[in-house]
Design a protein around this motif. Sequence first.
Motif, mmCIF file in Angstrom:
data_model
loop_
_atom_site.group_PDB
_atom_site.id
_atom_site.type_symbol
_atom_site.label_atom_id
_atom_site.label_comp_id
_atom_site.label_asym_id
_atom_site.label_seq_id
_atom_site.Cartn_x
_atom_site.Cartn_y
_atom_site.Cartn_z
ATOM 1 N N LEU A 62 81.754 36.996 81.901
ATOM 2 C CA LEU A 62 80.437 37.493 81.502
ATOM 3 C C LEU A 62 80.014 38.591 82.462
ATOM 4 O O LEU A 62 79.987 38.393 83.681
ATOM 5 N N ILE A 64 76.821 41.255 83.039
ATOM 6 C CA ILE A 64 75.453 41.581 82.659
ATOM 7 C C ILE A 64 75.140 42.970 83.192
ATOM 8 O O ILE A 64 75.256 43.208 84.393
ATOM 9 N N HIS A 85 82.205 45.700 75.691
ATOM 10 C CA HIS A 85 81.975 44.517 74.844
ATOM 11 C C HIS A 85 83.295 43.967 74.296
ATOM 12 O O HIS A 85 83.444 42.755 74.142
ATOM 13 N N GLU A 89 82.595 39.411 77.584
ATOM 14 C CA GLU A 89 81.267 39.137 77.061
ATOM 15 C C GLU A 89 80.291 39.998 77.854
ATOM 16 O O GLU A 89 80.161 39.842 79.062
ATOM 17 N N ARG A 91 76.427 41.471 78.329
ATOM 18 C CA ARG A 91 74.996 41.345 78.039
ATOM 19 C C ARG A 91 74.320 42.605 78.554
ATOM 20 O O ARG A 91 74.471 42.961 79.711
ATOM 21 N N ALA A 93 70.857 44.113 79.456
ATOM 22 C CA ALA A 93 69.568 43.525 79.772
ATOM 23 C C ALA A 93 68.486 44.567 80.016
ATOM 24 O O ALA A 93 68.707 45.559 80.695
ATOM 25 N N ASP A 109 72.658 47.168 68.425
ATOM 26 C CA ASP A 109 71.903 45.979 68.816
ATOM 27 C C ASP A 109 72.316 44.755 68.008
ATOM 28 O O ASP A 109 72.041 43.627 68.402
ATOM 29 N N ASP A 113 75.009 41.931 72.803
ATOM 30 C CA ASP A 113 74.037 40.926 73.213
ATOM 31 C C ASP A 113 72.985 41.645 74.055
ATOM 32 O O ASP A 113 73.190 41.898 75.239
ATOM 33 N N VAL A 114 71.877 42.015 73.416
ATOM 34 C CA VAL A 114 70.811 42.764 74.082
ATOM 35 C C VAL A 114 69.653 41.803 74.346
ATOM 36 O O VAL A 114 69.169 41.144 73.437
ATOM 37 N N ARG A 115 69.251 41.740 75.610
ATOM 38 C CA ARG A 115 68.160 40.847 76.012
ATOM 39 C C ARG A 115 67.022 41.670 76.586
ATOM 40 O O ARG A 115 67.244 42.555 77.400
ATOM 41 N N ALA A 120 66.625 37.802 81.726
ATOM 42 C CA ALA A 120 67.943 38.245 81.260
ATOM 43 C C ALA A 120 68.887 38.593 82.389
ATOM 44 O O ALA A 120 70.090 38.624 82.210
#
Length: 124
Positions: A62, A64, A85, A89, A91, A93, A109, A113-115, A120
């Motif tokens: 992951l 971020i 991506h 994985e 993210r 943020a 989007d 994975d958009v937080r 986030a």
Amino acid sequence: MDASSEDQSRAGDEARQDGQGPIGTQYAAGGAWVITALGELDMSTLPPLDAALASASAEHSLVILDVSGVTFGDSAFLNLLLRAHHRTELRVAKPQPQLRRLMEITGADKVLDVRHDEDAVPRP
């Protein structure tokens, strides 16, 4: 030593303060690798971020990417996000309105994975 340096030293050996070009900080947090991106991101400024994302995705399941400090992103930046991506994985943020709009218009989007929430991005 300023407060920023003290915080960085407490973040552990894996944390780095790049501060060069589009990368602010990088650190491990809760099993993820967090990268903070800064400024205007286009074809001419992306190589350091591309390298950081490639390295992180090779070592972490992951990644971020905190984009709260990004003031501009173009199609080259979007392409970079989509490539990352596919490797791990990813993210994305806290995008600012310009990036949110770019991702909405292109449909990214729906893929990424958009937080948007403050939680986030985990802290070290």
